[in-house]
Scaffold this motif. Structure first.
Motif, PDB file in Angstrom:
ATOM      1  N   GLU A   1      -1.667   0.486  12.611  1.00  0.00           N
ATOM      2  CA  GLU A   1      -1.364  -0.098  11.180  1.00  0.00           C
ATOM      3  C   GLU A   1       0.353  -0.555  11.297  1.00  0.00           C
ATOM      4  O   GLU A   1       1.067   0.063  11.774  1.00  0.00           O
TER       5      GLU A   1
ATOM      6  N   GLY B   1       1.232  -2.931   6.719  1.00  0.00           N
ATOM      7  CA  GLY B   1       0.292  -2.278   6.197  1.00  0.00           C
ATOM      8  C   GLY B   1      -1.023  -3.072   6.692  1.00  0.00           C
ATOM      9  O   GLY B   1      -2.268  -2.580   6.645  1.00  0.00           O
TER      10      GLY B   1
ATOM     11  N   GLN C   1     -10.205   3.586   3.396  1.00  0.00           N
ATOM     12  CA  GLN C   1      -9.391   3.511   4.781  1.00  0.00           C
ATOM     13  C   GLN C   1     -10.533   3.511   5.767  1.00  0.00           C
ATOM     14  O   GLN C   1     -10.277   2.853   6.735  1.00  0.00           O
TER      15      GLN C   1
ATOM     16  N   ARG D   1      -3.696   7.669   6.333  1.00  0.00           N
ATOM     17  CA  ARG D   1      -2.600   7.943   5.444  1.00  0.00           C
ATOM     18  C   ARG D   1      -2.907   8.962   4.340  1.00  0.00           C
ATOM     19  O   ARG D   1      -4.044   8.879   3.569  1.00  0.00           O
TER      20      ARG D   1
END
Length: 290
Positions: A18, A22, A185, A207
């Motif tokens: 990542e 982002g 995610q 995250r």
């Protein structure tokens, strides 16, 4: 222009990271460079090619079938060792994990999930208070019939944490509770990897909503240490430290040598007897690995 990124997953000769923006970037792992692992910081160029792997402050792993150290993730602050009354773990599972955390310089947190169930009157459950006395954090959680994970959420905030545990202890339910957007995610990661959303053969970094990261690892039936000498293994038992310099022999294995201060401390009650017995069993495992 090169950009920093954090590795989310690595497998075979590929990885996904990542970016600071982002964006997820998939990239090839050149043979000439060190292999990055989940949690590791890397530098990618404008074409998403790996330029640099930033050295990690620590590496957490396990022993492979040949007794070699196999790293799983890096740059961790702590590891959650999840156990549950059902299925109850083997007596030494928690001791192996605690030793590994000490050896890898990662804080250990014992998570007793399914806390709504009756705790068995057997190790390691009968020793949970003793673990707390030794300085280990013990957190009780449950996901059913109602969720009780608030204390665990506070422990995770702002930290990079690995979660590990035996298959069936409810680790997946805990991960879902900690990461409300887990499916999103996972879907984004799987789109980049092309591996599918149900592939859980490697560690993955996610995250956390309150800041920090969680490394999810595949469930295992058993966890094993890697091959090492007794003088290395003893570092996994920090409560032995005050007694280690008092043994008659410098290369004492703390098993049967005369004048062993650690064995004497266990017999006198200065050291917990259950921890010394665990030491002897792990020492025997090391002899078989060797």
């Amino acid at each position: 222009m090169n950009s920093r990124a954090i590795v989310l997953e690595a497998w075979a000769n590929r990885a996904v990271a990542e970016m600071d923006s982002g964006r997820l970037a998939a990239f090839h792992l050149p043979r000439r460079m060190d292999r990055p692992l989940p949690g590791q910081t890397v530098q990618l160029n404008a074409r998403d090619e790996l330029i640099e792997v930033i050295p990690a402050k620590n590496r957490f792993g396990r022993g492979d079938p040949r007794g070699r150290f196999k790293p799983i993730a890096v740059d961790l602050d702590q590891a959650l060792i999840v156990i549950a009354p059902q299925p109850a773990p083997s007596p030494d599972l928690i001791h192996r994990y605690l030793a590994a955390c000490q050896l890898c310089e990662v804080d250990a947190v014992v998570v007793v999930n399914k806390a709504d169930l009756k705790m068995p009157d057997q190790p390691p459950f009968c020793h949970l208070a003793d673990f707390e006395t030794l300085g280990y954090r013990v957190i009780r959680t449950q996901c059913r019939p109602s969720a009780d994970t608030a204390r665990l959420e506070r422990v995770l905030s702002g930290q990079t944490t690995l979660i590990a545990g035996q298959s069936g202890v409810g680790k997946t339910s805990l991960v879902n509770a900690m990461i409300p957007d887990l499916q999103a995610q996972t879907g984004a990661l799987s789109t980049v990897t092309g591996k599918g959303t149900h592939t859980t053969t490697s560690a993955r970094l996610y995250r956390l909503p309150e800041g920090g990261w969680l490394v999810d690892t595949p469930g295992v039936w058993e966890y094993g240490l890697w091959s090492m000498l007794p003088r290395e293994l003893v570092r996994g038992f920090p409560e032995f430290i005050p007694f280690r310099g008092r043994c008659r022999f410098r290369d004492c294995s703390h098993r049967s040598e005369p004048g062993c201060a650690i064995r004497d401390a266990a017999e006198s009650g200065e050291l917990p007897g259950f921890r010394y017995q665990a030491w002897l069993r792990l020492l025997g495992e090391q002899a078989r690995l060797a």
